[in-house]
Design a protein around this motif. Structure first.
Motif, PDB file in Angstrom:
ATOM      1  N   UNK A 190       0.846  -1.201   0.000  1.00 58.35           N
ATOM      2  CA  UNK A 190       0.000   0.000   0.000  1.00 58.35           C
ATOM      3  C   UNK A 190       0.882   1.252   0.000  1.00 58.35           C
ATOM      4  N   UNK A 191       1.728   1.387  -1.037  1.00 54.15           N
ATOM      5  CA  UNK A 191       2.701   2.478  -1.023  1.00 54.15           C
ATOM      6  C   UNK A 191       2.074   3.869  -1.053  1.00 54.15           C
ATOM      7  N   UNK A 192       0.950   4.017  -1.757  1.00 53.53           N
ATOM      8  CA  UNK A 192       0.354   5.350  -1.886  1.00 53.53           C
ATOM      9  C   UNK A 192      -0.068   5.889  -0.520  1.00 53.53           C
ATOM     10  N   UNK A 193      -0.731   5.053   0.293  1.00 54.56           N
ATOM     11  CA  UNK A 193      -1.176   5.511   1.617  1.00 54.56           C
ATOM     12  C   UNK A 193       0.028   5.787   2.512  1.00 54.56           C
ATOM     13  N   UNK A 194       1.021   4.907   2.430  1.00 59.63           N
ATOM     14  CA  UNK A 194       2.215   5.094   3.266  1.00 59.63           C
ATOM     15  C   UNK A 194       2.941   6.394   2.882  1.00 59.63           C
ATOM     16  N   UNK A 195       3.102   6.623   1.582  1.00 62.20           N
ATOM     17  CA  UNK A 195       3.847   7.803   1.126  1.00 62.20           C
ATOM     18  C   UNK A 195       3.091   9.106   1.406  1.00 62.20           C
ATOM     19  N   UNK A 196       1.766   9.027   1.413  1.00 68.25           N
ATOM     20  CA  UNK A 196       0.959  10.232   1.656  1.00 68.25           C
ATOM     21  C   UNK A 196       1.190  10.772   3.067  1.00 68.25           C
ATOM     22  N   UNK A 197       1.626   9.915   3.986  1.00 68.39           N
ATOM     23  CA  UNK A 197       1.808  10.341   5.382  1.00 68.39           C
ATOM     24  C   UNK A 197       3.251  10.725   5.679  1.00 68.39           C
ATOM     25  N   UNK A 198       4.057  10.722   4.656  1.00 73.61           N
ATOM     26  CA  UNK A 198       5.494  10.864   4.843  1.00 73.61           C
ATOM     27  C   UNK A 198       6.027  12.109   4.131  1.00 73.61           C
ATOM     28  N   UNK A 199       6.867  12.866   4.825  1.00 69.84           N
ATOM     29  CA  UNK A 199       7.583  13.963   4.182  1.00 69.84           C
ATOM     30  C   UNK A 199       9.062  13.592   4.166  1.00 69.84           C
ATOM     31  N   UNK A 200       9.739  13.864   3.081  1.00 66.29           N
ATOM     32  CA  UNK A 200      11.122  13.394   2.958  1.00 66.29           C
ATOM     33  C   UNK A 200      12.054  14.523   2.528  1.00 66.29           C
ATOM     34  N   UNK A 201      13.189  14.595   3.198  1.00 74.53           N
ATOM     35  CA  UNK A 201      14.282  15.456   2.728  1.00 74.53           C
ATOM     36  C   UNK A 201      15.470  14.530   2.502  1.00 74.53           C
ATOM     37  N   UNK A 202      15.812  14.339   1.250  1.00 75.54           N
ATOM     38  CA  UNK A 202      16.912  13.429   0.925  1.00 75.54           C
ATOM     39  C   UNK A 202      18.259  14.113   1.154  1.00 75.54           C
ATOM     40  N   UNK A 203      19.269  13.284   1.285  1.00 74.85           N
ATOM     41  CA  UNK A 203      20.628  13.815   1.482  1.00 74.85           C
ATOM     42  C   UNK A 203      21.017  14.691   0.293  1.00 74.85           C
ATOM     43  N   UNK A 204      20.791  14.149  -0.891  1.00 76.56           N
ATOM     44  CA  UNK A 204      21.068  14.907  -2.110  1.00 76.56           C
ATOM     45  C   UNK A 204      19.911  15.880  -2.326  1.00 76.56           C
ATOM     46  N   UNK A 205      20.220  17.119  -2.633  1.00 75.39           N
ATOM     47  CA  UNK A 205      19.140  18.091  -2.798  1.00 75.39           C
ATOM     48  C   UNK A 205      18.285  17.744  -4.011  1.00 75.39           C
ATOM     49  N   UNK A 206      16.993  17.873  -3.833  1.00 81.09           N
ATOM     50  CA  UNK A 206      16.073  17.466  -4.899  1.00 81.09           C
ATOM     51  C   UNK A 206      15.239  18.634  -5.421  1.00 81.09           C
ATOM     52  N   UNK A 207      15.714  19.843  -5.170  1.00 83.56           N
ATOM     53  CA  UNK A 207      14.991  21.006  -5.694  1.00 83.56           C
ATOM     54  C   UNK A 207      15.320  21.196  -7.171  1.00 83.56           C
ATOM     55  N   UNK A 208      14.355  21.714  -7.896  1.00 83.28           N
ATOM     56  CA  UNK A 208      14.565  21.988  -9.311  1.00 83.28           C
ATOM     57  C   UNK A 208      15.207  23.363  -9.442  1.00 83.28           C
ATOM     58  N   UNK A 209      16.431  23.402  -9.911  1.00 84.87           N
ATOM     59  CA  UNK A 209      17.184  24.655  -9.938  1.00 84.87           C
ATOM     60  C   UNK A 209      16.598  25.675 -10.902  1.00 84.87           C
ATOM     61  N   UNK A 210      15.875  25.203 -11.915  1.00 81.53           N
ATOM     62  CA  UNK A 210      15.304  26.121 -12.914  1.00 81.53           C
ATOM     63  C   UNK A 210      14.033  26.805 -12.413  1.00 81.53           C
TER      64      UNK A 210
END
Lengths: 267, 241
Positions: free
Chosen positions: B70-90
């Motif tokens: 049930x990944x969708x329900x699990x992921x909906x409750x989760x906020x993630x900040x990864x080690x590598x930055x995942x912001x879109x620079x543009x």
């Protein structure tokens, strides 16, 4: 509720793709300049390539410029698909791909949304090229511009799905030089984009067979026929089938359980 | 209530075993520090918890929802900040948050309000319309945390979030995240190799060589191991594979 969520995600992905494309002006300019260079320079030198033969869907003898424009439109879709594929690899290296893949929606849907967004963003450029091509007297019927839309979408999706598959097996951006040399160029040149099949058959039966089997040839013919208000059923079926196969393979490659990511251990 | 529960989690890349029999849980409203040296397996563990790929064995559950089924329900409750930055620079800070909100199905009006709220809390609201490229490392991290909180997750995962920040920046970030635990009841899993980021009230999991070496309250680790400091405890737990 889930449908609304999926729709919002699709719009968000589309907006992001649009913003990124508009802000990469160099990519925009080269996307439109590339086919125009082919049309203005290459086509001028190859006017005699068709010889004296009437090639469907054309009902009379046509200039080489007229013949090559649908192929160049398909080339735009091919290069756009590969640029999008390269962007996927870049996103994976830069980390922003993680954001997409950890969204609470099925992964196949997220990949499909990204694919659709890429095609939608690329279409206006193809139309702009088709309009500019009128300057070279490439003037299909006005209704042809409408009729070609489904052909462009379908071909764009098929080529985009192929790009998605390529991105899933490309570990690094550096690998893309190989992709250009061994995938994109052969796909483009061994097709009916630049020469009709009968002309390729004269050059050699092997080349003609390769071109006849090449999915890109079928995308070109689907677009060519649609632009002149004709339907090419075989090409349509081949393009559809390839779209399904490429997309399923790409979805499997990105699958969290069986995908290449899982096995390679990308961080 | 268990916000995150890992049961006998194991993973390998080809023949290389990177995680083995990982079991621990994070309670709601608690801050859990995942301590480990570089290469201990923290980032792979984060990839498994966030469902980027599935573990070869064991299970991950988020508030009782299995990541595998049930990944969708699990992921909906989760906020993630990864080690590598995942912001879109543009894109601008606001556009990055809007993109994330769309992926989580938030309506436009809700997105607008929360964007200002979260960026305001992290004191980067004045950079709302600026491209990410023009932001400092610390500001980018704060934008990432604001983004991870947009959909109001009950579990926040942060993989080495203070990497590249100066000391005041690290302290401010840790303080803010601890505030989230207290005020919003968010469970936090914070991976780091900086021992000074651990406080006595935190839960600690020490990961080394792909295995859990110790799990429990931070204030008990020194007593149980009979050492004088957290640094000594960590050194003893990670001195052999």
């Amino acid at each position: 509720m889930i449908t609304r969520h999926a729709l919002r995600a699709l719009i968000g992905i589309l907006q992001r793709e649009l913003l990124r494309t508009l802000r990469q002006r160099g990519r925009l300019i080269s996307a439109i300049a590339r086919p125009l260079v082919w049309l203005a320079i290459f086509a001028a030198g190859f006017r005699s390539v068709l010889g004296l033969s009437i090639t469907p869907p054309y009902q009379t003898y046509v200039l080489y410029e007229v013949y090559v424009v649908p192929g160049l439109a398909a080339m735009m879709l091919l290069f756009h698909a590969m640029a999008s594929s390269l962007a996927m690899v870049y996103d994976r290296e830069m980390g922003s791909m993680r954001l997409l893949l950890t969204a609470p929606l099925p992964r196949w849907y997220l990949l499909g949304a990204r694919l659709l967004a890429s095609v939608v963003v690329g279409l206006p450029l193809v139309y702009l090229f088709l309009l500019i091509a009128r300057y070279w007297d490439v003037r299909p019927p006005m209704l042809g511009y409408l009729a070609v839309l489904p052909a462009l979408v379908l071909s764009g999706l098929m080529l985009g799905a192929f790009g998605l598959l390529v991105s899933s097996v490309s570990a690094q951006m550096e690998n893309f030089a190989g992709v250009m040399n061994f995938v994109i160029f052969p796909m483009f040149f061994a097709s009916t984009a630049l020469y009709p099949l009968w002309r390729l058959a004269e050059a050699g039966p092997v080349l003609a067979t390769v071109a006849a089997l090449n999915p890109f040839s079928h995308a070109v013919e689907l677009i060519r026929f649609a632009l002149y208000l004709r339907f090419e059923p075989v090409s349509c079926q081949v393009v559809l089938a390839c779209l399904v196969v490429f997309f399923l393979a790409a979805a499997a490659a990105y699958d969290p359980g069986r995908g290449l990511w899982s096995r390679r251990g990308e961080q | 209530m268990k916000a995150l529960s890992l049961d006998n989690l194991g993973h390998s890349f080809k023949d290389r075993r990177v995680l083995d029999a990982i079991s621990f849980s994070v309670e709601q409203g608690r801050m859990c520090i995942l301590l480990g040296r570089n290469g201990a397996g923290k980032t792979t563990l984060f990839s498994l918890i966030t469902g980027l790929y599935h573990a070869r064995s064991g299970s991950v559950q988020v508030f009782g929802h299995a990541m595998r089924t049930d990944p969708a329900t699990a992921l909906a409750q989760m906020g993630v900040v990864f080690q590598q930055q995942t912001l879109d620079l543009d894109l601008t800070a606001g556009e990055n948050l809007r993109y994330h909100a769309a992926l989580h199905g938030l309506a436009a009006d809700v997105t607008k309000v929360r964007t200002r709220e979260e960026l305001g809390r992290l004191e980067v609201l004045d950079r709302l319309g600026d491209p990410i490229r023009s932001l400092s490392g610390g500001q980018r991290r704060r934008v990432e945390i604001a983004r991870a909180l947009m959909h109001q997750p009950r579990l926040l995962l942060l993989d080495e979030p203070t990497t590249g920040l100066d000391v005041p920046g690290r302290r401010a970030l840790a303080q803010h995240v601890r505030g989230l635990c207290r005020e919003r009841g968010i469970a936090v899993l914070w991976a780091t190799h900086f021992l000074e980021e651990v406080t006595a009230e935190d839960d600690v999991v020490v990961l080394h060589g792909g295995r859990v070496r110790w799990a429990g309250r931070a204030d008990r680790i020194t007593a149980e191991l009979g050492v004088g400091s957290m640094a000594d405890a960590f050194a003893r737990l990670t001195e052999s594979a």
